[in-house]
Design an enzyme around this catalytic site. Structure first.
Site, mmCIF file in Angstrom:
data_model
loop_
_atom_site.group_PDB
_atom_site.id
_atom_site.type_symbol
_atom_site.label_atom_id
_atom_site.label_comp_id
_atom_site.label_asym_id
_atom_site.label_seq_id
_atom_site.Cartn_x
_atom_site.Cartn_y
_atom_site.Cartn_z
ATOM 1 N N PRO A 1 0.787 -1.231 0.000
ATOM 2 C CG PRO A 1 -0.207 -1.147 2.098
ATOM 3 C CD PRO A 1 0.471 -2.092 1.147
ATOM 4 C CG ASN A 2 -0.244 4.276 1.284
ATOM 5 O OD1 ASN A 2 -1.244 4.820 0.806
ATOM 6 N ND2 ASN A 2 -0.261 3.675 2.465
ATOM 7 N NE ARG B 1 4.129 6.606 1.506
ATOM 8 C CZ ARG B 1 4.329 5.356 1.901
ATOM 9 N NH1 ARG B 1 4.610 4.417 1.012
ATOM 10 N NH2 ARG B 1 4.232 5.034 3.175
ATOM 11 C CE1 TYR C 1 9.151 4.918 2.205
ATOM 12 C CE2 TYR C 1 7.661 6.792 2.351
ATOM 13 C CZ TYR C 1 8.134 5.600 2.860
ATOM 14 O OH TYR C 1 7.585 5.080 4.009
ATOM 15 C CG ASN D 1 8.462 -2.127 -0.047
ATOM 16 O OD1 ASN D 1 7.921 -2.210 1.055
ATOM 17 N ND2 ASN D 1 9.110 -1.047 -0.436
ATOM 18 C CB ALA E 1 1.703 0.182 6.151
ATOM 19 C CD GLU F 1 10.761 -7.556 5.534
ATOM 20 O OE1 GLU F 1 10.961 -8.677 6.071
ATOM 21 O OE2 GLU F 1 10.493 -6.523 6.184
ATOM 22 C CG HIS G 1 11.381 -2.344 4.180
ATOM 23 N ND1 HIS G 1 10.005 -2.254 4.175
ATOM 24 C CD2 HIS G 1 11.691 -3.512 4.790
ATOM 25 C CE1 HIS G 1 9.501 -3.328 4.766
ATOM 26 N NE2 HIS G 1 10.503 -4.115 5.150
ATOM 27 N NE ARG H 1 10.429 6.169 7.873
ATOM 28 C CZ ARG H 1 9.470 5.967 6.962
ATOM 29 N NH1 ARG H 1 9.553 4.929 6.137
ATOM 30 N NH2 ARG H 1 8.445 6.794 6.882
HETATM 31 C C1 DQA Z 1 8.471 0.973 3.406
HETATM 32 C C2 DQA Z 1 8.604 1.229 4.910
HETATM 33 C C3 DQA Z 1 7.274 1.035 5.604
HETATM 34 O O1 DQA Z 1 7.401 1.312 6.990
HETATM 35 C C4 DQA Z 1 6.238 1.975 5.029
HETATM 36 O O2 DQA Z 1 4.978 1.720 5.618
HETATM 37 C C5 DQA Z 1 6.155 1.953 3.554
HETATM 38 C C6 DQA Z 1 7.387 1.815 2.778
HETATM 39 C C7 DQA Z 1 9.788 1.281 2.656
HETATM 40 O O3 DQA Z 1 9.907 0.844 1.520
HETATM 41 O O4 DQA Z 1 10.664 1.982 3.181
HETATM 42 O O5 DQA Z 1 5.106 2.140 2.968
HETATM 43 O O6 DQA Z 1 8.173 -0.404 3.217
#
Ligand code: DQA
Length: 148
Positions: A15-16, A23, A28, A78, A81, A105, A107, A114
């Site tokens: 998501p997002n 964003r 990011y 990835n 959240a 995994e 990020h 964070r």
């Molecule tokens: C994320 C880190 C997560 O905490 C966050 O909710 C994201 C992006 C990252 O790629 O740094 O949406 O997965």
């Protein structure tokens, strides 16, 4: 003996992450998922391909993990959240790794640097490995780990 692992990597984003580019660019970066897909083409060794997907929907992400099992495709995930609270995505990730397929995994940011809620991952313990904090290079490193 299990069937061969595909050389077509699924790059699944939660998501997002469809909002990458606009964003929180300070966290990011300013590149978007189309830029990521293009970069991955350049990073893939000969004979390997990747497919970038993104969803805000937990059930869709889980269906894609099931698809990875059924088609024997390695996964770069990835979970965004979902990382921090989804036992359903974790259970689907287990199916991938228990099928003998790599699941890395990734990020973009370093969640450990964070907010405290980002410092727990439901996925890490069942992933093949974790890469975090290197921007889009996290995906490059994950691809290198998978393609060897
Ligand atoms: C994320 C880190 C997560 O905490 C966050 O909710 C994201 C992006 C990252 O790629 O740094 O949406 O997965």
């Amino acid at each position: 003996m299990s069937a061969a692992v595909s050389r077509s990597v699924l790059v699944l984003n939660g998501p997002n992450l469809g909002r990458l580019g606009s964003r929180q660019p300070e966290v990011y970066g300013s590149a978007d998922l189309a830029d990521l897909a293009e970069a991955l083409v350049g990073w893939a060794p000969e004979g390997w391909t990747s497919e970038v997907r993104q969803t805000d929907d937990e059930s869709e992400l889980i269906a894609w993990l099931h698809e990875a099992v059924d088609t024997r495709r390695p996964v770069i995930l990835n979970p965004a959240a979902f990382t921090h609270y989804s036992y359903a995505v974790r259970d689907a990730a287990v199916l991938v790794t228990e099928a003998g397929l790599p699941l890395v995994e990734v990020h973009i940011s370093n969640p450990h640097a964070r907010e405290s809620f980002r410092q727990h991952s439901t996925i890490s313990a069942v992933a093949t490995g974790v890469v975090a904090g290197f921007g889009f290079d996290s995906y490059r490193l994950a691809l290198a780990a998978i393609t060897g």
